[in-house]
Design a protein around this motif. Structure first.
Motif, mmCIF file in Angstrom:
data_model
loop_
_atom_site.group_PDB
_atom_site.id
_atom_site.type_symbol
_atom_site.label_atom_id
_atom_site.label_comp_id
_atom_site.label_asym_id
_atom_site.label_seq_id
_atom_site.Cartn_x
_atom_site.Cartn_y
_atom_site.Cartn_z
ATOM 1 N N UNK A 1 0.824 -1.206 0.000
ATOM 2 C CA UNK A 1 0.000 0.000 0.000
ATOM 3 C C UNK A 1 0.857 1.254 0.000
ATOM 4 N N UNK A 2 2.095 1.144 0.488
ATOM 5 C CA UNK A 2 2.946 2.315 0.600
ATOM 6 C C UNK A 2 3.965 2.428 -0.528
ATOM 7 N N UNK A 3 4.003 1.485 -1.440
ATOM 8 C CA UNK A 3 4.967 1.535 -2.532
ATOM 9 C C UNK A 3 4.412 2.344 -3.694
ATOM 10 N N UNK A 4 5.288 3.101 -4.336
ATOM 11 C CA UNK A 4 4.909 3.887 -5.507
ATOM 12 C C UNK A 4 5.772 3.398 -6.660
ATOM 13 N N UNK A 5 5.231 2.490 -7.507
ATOM 14 C CA UNK A 5 6.037 1.899 -8.573
ATOM 15 C C UNK A 5 6.510 2.892 -9.634
ATOM 16 N N UNK A 6 5.743 3.963 -9.848
ATOM 17 C CA UNK A 6 6.103 4.928 -10.884
ATOM 18 C C UNK A 6 6.461 6.271 -10.237
ATOM 19 N N UNK A 7 7.755 6.586 -10.104
ATOM 20 C CA UNK A 7 8.148 7.860 -9.474
ATOM 21 C C UNK A 7 7.541 9.084 -10.146
ATOM 22 N N UNK A 8 7.270 9.002 -11.456
ATOM 23 C CA UNK A 8 6.707 10.137 -12.192
ATOM 24 C C UNK A 8 5.275 10.446 -11.746
ATOM 25 N N UNK A 30 13.635 -5.357 -2.227
ATOM 26 C CA UNK A 30 12.211 -5.007 -2.252
ATOM 27 C C UNK A 30 11.556 -5.567 -0.990
ATOM 28 N N UNK A 31 12.376 -5.955 -0.037
ATOM 29 C CA UNK A 31 11.908 -6.658 1.153
ATOM 30 C C UNK A 31 10.982 -5.833 2.043
ATOM 31 N N UNK A 32 11.335 -4.574 2.276
ATOM 32 C CA UNK A 32 10.606 -3.780 3.259
ATOM 33 C C UNK A 32 10.001 -2.528 2.639
ATOM 34 N N UNK A 33 8.673 -2.486 2.478
ATOM 35 C CA UNK A 33 8.063 -1.228 2.049
ATOM 36 C C UNK A 33 8.069 -0.229 3.203
ATOM 37 N N UNK A 34 7.922 1.049 2.935
ATOM 38 C CA UNK A 34 7.602 1.649 1.653
ATOM 39 C C UNK A 34 8.861 1.963 0.851
ATOM 40 N N UNK A 35 8.670 2.072 -0.454
ATOM 41 C CA UNK A 35 9.759 2.507 -1.320
ATOM 42 C C UNK A 35 9.193 3.036 -2.624
ATOM 43 N N UNK A 36 10.050 3.752 -3.360
ATOM 44 C CA UNK A 36 9.689 4.356 -4.639
ATOM 45 C C UNK A 36 10.320 3.525 -5.748
ATOM 46 N N UNK A 37 9.587 3.310 -6.829
ATOM 47 C CA UNK A 37 10.132 2.596 -7.982
ATOM 48 C C UNK A 37 10.175 1.096 -7.755
ATOM 49 N N UNK A 38 11.217 0.457 -8.308
ATOM 50 C CA UNK A 38 11.308 -1.003 -8.283
ATOM 51 C C UNK A 38 11.898 -1.549 -6.988
ATOM 52 N N UNK A 39 12.400 -0.698 -6.121
ATOM 53 C CA UNK A 39 12.996 -1.141 -4.874
ATOM 54 C C UNK A 39 13.848 -0.046 -4.281
ATOM 55 N N UNK A 40 14.812 -0.446 -3.464
ATOM 56 C CA UNK A 40 15.702 0.513 -2.820
ATOM 57 C C UNK A 40 17.072 -0.126 -2.643
ATOM 58 N N UNK A 41 18.043 0.678 -2.305
ATOM 59 C CA UNK A 41 19.397 0.198 -2.078
ATOM 60 C C UNK A 41 19.682 0.128 -0.584
ATOM 61 N N UNK A 42 20.530 -0.833 -0.206
ATOM 62 C CA UNK A 42 21.009 -0.863 1.176
ATOM 63 C C UNK A 42 22.468 -1.264 1.194
ATOM 64 N N UNK A 43 23.157 -0.759 2.192
ATOM 65 C CA UNK A 43 24.549 -1.125 2.435
ATOM 66 C C UNK A 43 24.583 -1.795 3.797
ATOM 67 N N UNK A 44 25.190 -2.968 3.836
ATOM 68 C CA UNK A 44 25.187 -3.786 5.052
ATOM 69 C C UNK A 44 25.944 -3.167 6.207
ATOM 70 N N UNK A 45 25.641 -3.693 7.364
ATOM 71 C CA UNK A 45 26.295 -3.274 8.604
ATOM 72 C C UNK A 45 27.805 -3.333 8.451
ATOM 73 N N UNK A 46 28.464 -2.283 8.820
ATOM 74 C CA UNK A 46 29.919 -2.250 8.767
ATOM 75 C C UNK A 46 30.475 -2.160 7.363
ATOM 76 N N UNK A 47 30.051 -3.050 6.457
ATOM 77 C CA UNK A 47 30.569 -3.062 5.097
ATOM 78 C C UNK A 47 30.125 -1.873 4.281
ATOM 79 N N UNK A 48 29.106 -1.175 4.740
ATOM 80 C CA UNK A 48 28.596 -0.025 4.015
ATOM 81 C C UNK A 48 29.255 1.283 4.397
ATOM 82 N N UNK A 49 30.348 1.208 5.173
ATOM 83 C CA UNK A 49 30.955 2.447 5.646
ATOM 84 C C UNK A 49 31.509 3.315 4.529
ATOM 85 N N UNK A 50 31.786 2.743 3.369
ATOM 86 C CA UNK A 50 32.258 3.526 2.233
ATOM 87 C C UNK A 50 31.170 3.741 1.187
ATOM 88 N N UNK A 51 29.952 3.336 1.507
ATOM 89 C CA UNK A 51 28.848 3.460 0.561
ATOM 90 C C UNK A 51 28.284 4.880 0.577
#
Length: 152
Positions: A1-8, A30-51
């Motif tokens: 209900x909270x996802x918006x598949x078309x950002x436009x 695409x695991x956790x809504x809400x999000x815009x478009x086809x999904x979202x990006x995530x950087x893992x714990x610790x390993x995302x420090x340069x993301x």
């Protein structure tokens, strides 16, 4: 209900993560809504420090815009996500807690965007929003969409 598949379909100017310049290690989800478009990006714990994800913005006209970021809040999210807004009058560095449910000041889907401020933008000035985790962050950082809503 909270996802918006078309950002436009959203008001304002929406820049989704597929248009962002990425640095470091990101993964799609695409695991956790809400999000815009086809999904979202995530950087893992610790390993995302340069993301980092940089969203370039060139407004159609000079003016003030409310800047909003989209992320899906959860208890394992970054407590200190850095957001740098580069605008016509300079730059501002902010920190947001991505465990907090996003709230926008202007109209739009509930829980989808968090207002981070209102800034002056000009098409002649290089502008962007950059999202990254602080080096000490141990939680997951999210990068989804950034929205610019003209202020009248």
């Amino acid at each position: 209900a909270y996802c918006v598949p078309n950002p436009a379909s959203l008001s304002g100017i929406v820049i989704d993560e597929v248009e962002a310049k990425l640095e470091g290690e990101w993964q799609y989800s695409t695991h956790t809504p809400p999000y815009v478009g086809v999904g979202y990006l995530f950087a893992n714990k610790g390993g995302g420090k340069n993301a980092a994800a940089t969203y370039p913005f060139r407004p159609p006209a000079a003016g003030r815009y409310e800047v909003q970021v989209s992320y899906c809040a959860k208890p394992n999210r970054a407590t200190r996500a850095l957001v740098k807004v580069t605008h016509a009058e300079g730059a501002e560095n902010l920190e947001i807690d991505q465990r907090e449910i996003p709230v926008s000041k202007s109209k739009g889907p509930d829980r989808l965007f968090r207002t981070i401020g209102t800034y002056q933008f000009d098409p002649k000035t290089k502008s962007s929003v950059r999202i990254e985790a602080v080096p000490e962050e141990k939680n997951v950082i999210i990068a989804d969409a950034v929205r610019f809503v003209p202020v009248r």
